[in-house]
Enzyme design. Structure first.
Site, short mmCIF file in Angstrom:
data_model
loop_
_atom_site.label_atom_id
_atom_site.label_comp_id
_atom_site.label_asym_id
_atom_site.label_seq_id
_atom_site.Cartn_x
_atom_site.Cartn_y
_atom_site.Cartn_z
CB SER A 8 -0.94 0.00 1.21
OG SER A 8 -0.20 -0.20 2.40
N GLY B 136 -2.10 -4.50 1.09
CA GLY B 136 -2.26 -5.78 1.76
C GLY B 136 -1.25 -6.85 1.38
CG ASN C 245 0.41 -5.31 4.42
OD1 ASN C 245 -0.45 -4.64 4.99
ND2 ASN C 245 0.82 -5.05 3.20
CG ASP D 229 -4.59 4.42 8.01
OD1 ASP D 229 -3.58 5.03 8.40
OD2 ASP D 229 -4.60 3.76 6.94
CG HIS E 199 -1.70 3.13 4.97
ND1 HIS E 199 -2.78 2.52 5.58
CD2 HIS E 199 -1.11 2.19 4.22
CE1 HIS E 199 -2.81 1.24 5.22
NE2 HIS E 199 -1.81 1.02 4.39
#
Length: 213
Positions: free
Chosen positions: A11, A50, A82, A186, A189
């Protein structure tokens, strides 16, 4: 001459968290290269939110990705974030610290395989190219064990730079203490500022391996 830049990863390479119409680090870094080297840059991105390191390594087995890699002057790789998040969640349940060491070894091994696979795709006597691997920043500064694990993983990652084409872009240092400023809502990120900082971190490593530098 057009400089070919291929970005592989998760990501972070897709630019998740940057916000609507705001680029991630890839296009920002591409623009920096164009400006520095006075040449057009063609960008190819092979990444998905992901993906773990094994899946990123798997991208290198697709023929169209191999074609891009073969002609690439600059390659950036993000990964292991991840794997880290999965480890943190597993640790919170089991309190088993070996979860981290296993994930760390697995990520490092996959990065080594990526570097080797790229060399194999390039073949003998390739034209000059550069690989930039991002280390991990710590989105969990309040979880002590995560900080310990990331520091250990990052120091291990430095060994990749023994390969002549490879340099490590230091995301860890630039995010440390600036998590609130550089992370999106979030908390995991980067936001637009964070991606700009990542672009600057990879930009700082220069391009001395490239023929146009």
């Amino acid at each position: 001459m057009v400089l070919q830049y291929t970005a592989l990863g998760d990501s972070l390479t897709t630019g998740r968290g940057a916000g609507l119409f705001s680029p991630g680090f890839v296009h920002r870094f591409g623009n920096m290269m164009e400006s520095d080297l006075k040449t057009k840059t063609a960008i190819s991105i092979f990444a998905k939110s992901g993906l773990n390191t094994e899946e990123i390594l798997g991208l290198l087995s697709f023929p169209f990705v191999q074609t891009c890699i073969k002609g690439s002057d600059m390659i950036t790789i993000t990964g292991c974030g991840n794997d880290l998040i999965d480890s943190v969640f597993a640790y919170q349940t089991t309190k088993d610290e070996t979860t981290f060491s296993r994930a760390s070894a697995h990520c490092h091994e996959n990065f080594e395989k990526m570097i080797a696979k790229i060399a194999e795709i390039k073949g003998e006597n390739p034209s000059p190219y550069a690989i930039r691997v991002f280390n991990l920043y710590n989105p969990f500064p309040s979880i002590d064990i995560a900080g310990k694990w990331i520091t250990s993983f990052n120091s291990h990652l430095e060994t990749l730079a023994a390969a002549p084409h490879v340099k490590i872009a230091d995301a860890y240092s630039i995010f440390k203490g600036k998590e609130q400023e550089y992370l999106s809502f979030d908390g995991v990120h980067p936001n637009s500022k964070g991606y700009q900082a990542m672009a600057q971190a990879v930009h700082k490593l220069g391009y001395k391996e490239l023929p146009v530098s």
